[in-house]
Design an enzyme around this catalytic site. Structure first.
Site, mmCIF file in Angstrom:
data_model
loop_
_atom_site.group_PDB
_atom_site.id
_atom_site.type_symbol
_atom_site.label_atom_id
_atom_site.label_comp_id
_atom_site.label_asym_id
_atom_site.label_seq_id
_atom_site.Cartn_x
_atom_site.Cartn_y
_atom_site.Cartn_z
ATOM 1 N N SER A 159 3.548 10.610 12.423
ATOM 2 C CA SER A 159 3.441 9.340 11.697
ATOM 3 C C SER A 159 2.001 8.862 11.631
ATOM 4 O O SER A 159 1.604 8.233 10.648
ATOM 5 C CB SER A 159 4.334 8.276 12.352
ATOM 6 O OG SER A 159 3.954 8.044 13.689
ATOM 7 N N GLU A 160 1.197 9.141 12.663
ATOM 8 C CA GLU A 160 -0.210 8.760 12.630
ATOM 9 C C GLU A 160 -1.083 9.786 13.331
ATOM 10 O O GLU A 160 -0.686 10.355 14.359
ATOM 11 C CB GLU A 160 -0.449 7.403 13.311
ATOM 12 C CG GLU A 160 0.348 6.257 12.751
ATOM 13 C CD GLU A 160 -0.115 5.778 11.393
ATOM 14 O OE1 GLU A 160 -1.224 6.166 10.973
ATOM 15 O OE2 GLU A 160 0.636 5.016 10.758
ATOM 16 N N THR A 161 -2.269 9.985 12.773
ATOM 17 C CA THR A 161 -3.359 10.673 13.452
ATOM 18 C C THR A 161 -4.526 9.701 13.516
ATOM 19 O O THR A 161 -4.915 9.123 12.500
ATOM 20 C CB THR A 161 -3.782 11.949 12.706
ATOM 21 O OG1 THR A 161 -2.694 12.884 12.706
ATOM 22 C CG2 THR A 161 -4.990 12.594 13.358
#
Length: 265
Positions: free
Chosen positions: A43-45
């Site tokens: 979902s996030e980096t």
């Protein structure tokens, strides 16, 4: 180039919300950072680098499809990596699009320390109805609807309504990068929530720190409390302790490292 993966808002592996973290000397090309986030398919980096004046860290967050203005769990993951892998002095000052984010060590632990996240109190405004793209297929009766930043928040009758909510992902995707949160009162916790962003490449986010900078003030006012226990009722699930402090929201959560690796670019 080193890369790490952290499970945030949990003391146990395979729960909470996974985020990738890269600590850089300077920003990579923006398209390259987006490609790395797409390849990670989390979902996030998060990408962090020292500020030019050495007074803290700059931070940016990417979903698999686009850069976002604020992400809580990837900020927690970044602070955890800076603390455990780079021995960065705590507390940390991180600067993103939403301003200064402060993180301090709340409780030391060998595998899963907890951190206190000092975030902005993100205001909201009530709206009369859901967007036309999702209203017809929403499948639940709203108690209240409010909007903040890129997200629509919908209070439902209770925790059961939140847990049993069946999202129409095709309809929700029409909102693009606008997300939808359903929330409700809970008996075990003060409130629960779920977060959907299919238009941004995330059908359901496991645990989302940023939305609690709006949810916590909303429920604090509704329940006349300033300290709240929250649970994000996704399949992986995660717990957040929230303290509403005037123009700031403090969130306490654990983090544990899942993976250390190297990129071949």
């Amino acid at each position: 180039m080193q890369i790490f993966q952290v499970d945030a808002f949990t003391a146990e592996l395979f729960k909470g919300n996974p985020a990738a973290v890269m600590v850089l000397d300077n920003w990579l090309d923006e398209q390259l950072m987006q490609h790395i986030a797409m390849e990670n398919n989390l979902s996030e980096t998060a990408f962090v680098k020292p500020r030019e004046n050495q007074d803290g860290w700059d931070i940016r967050w990417f979903t698999p499809t686009h850069e976002v203005s604020f992400c809580g769990h990837a900020t927690l993951a970044s602070a955890h990596i800076l603390n455990t892998e780079y021995q960065a002095p705590m507390p940390l000052r991180l600067f993103g699009e939403v301003g200064e984010l402060r993180v301090e060590l709340h409780q030391a632990h060998e595998t899963a320390p907890s951190y206190l996240l000092d975030f902005p109190n993100v205001s909201y405004e009530f709206i009369d109805s859901l967007p036309a793209e999702i209203a017809a297929s929403f499948g639940a009766t709203p108690i209240a609807i409010f909007k903040s930043y890129e997200n629509y928040f919908v209070e439902l009758e209770d925790e059961a309504a939140v847990r049993n909510f069946e999202p129409d992902f095709e309809a929700l995707a029409k909102l693009g990068t606008d997300g939808v949160i359903v929330t409700g009162r809970s008996k075990e916790f003060d409130f629960v929530s779920r977060y959907f962003l299919p238009g941004g490449g995330i059908d359901e986010d496991p645990v989302t720190g940023s939305i609690h900078t709006t949810l916590a003030p909303y429920w604090a006012k509704k329940l006349n409390e300033t300290e709240l226990e929250a649970h994000q009722a996704s399949k992986r699930g995660g717990n957040l302790t929230c303290h509403v402090r005037d123009d700031r929201v403090h969130i306490v959560g654990c983090a544990t490292t899942f993976m250390r690796g190297r990129l071949c670019l």
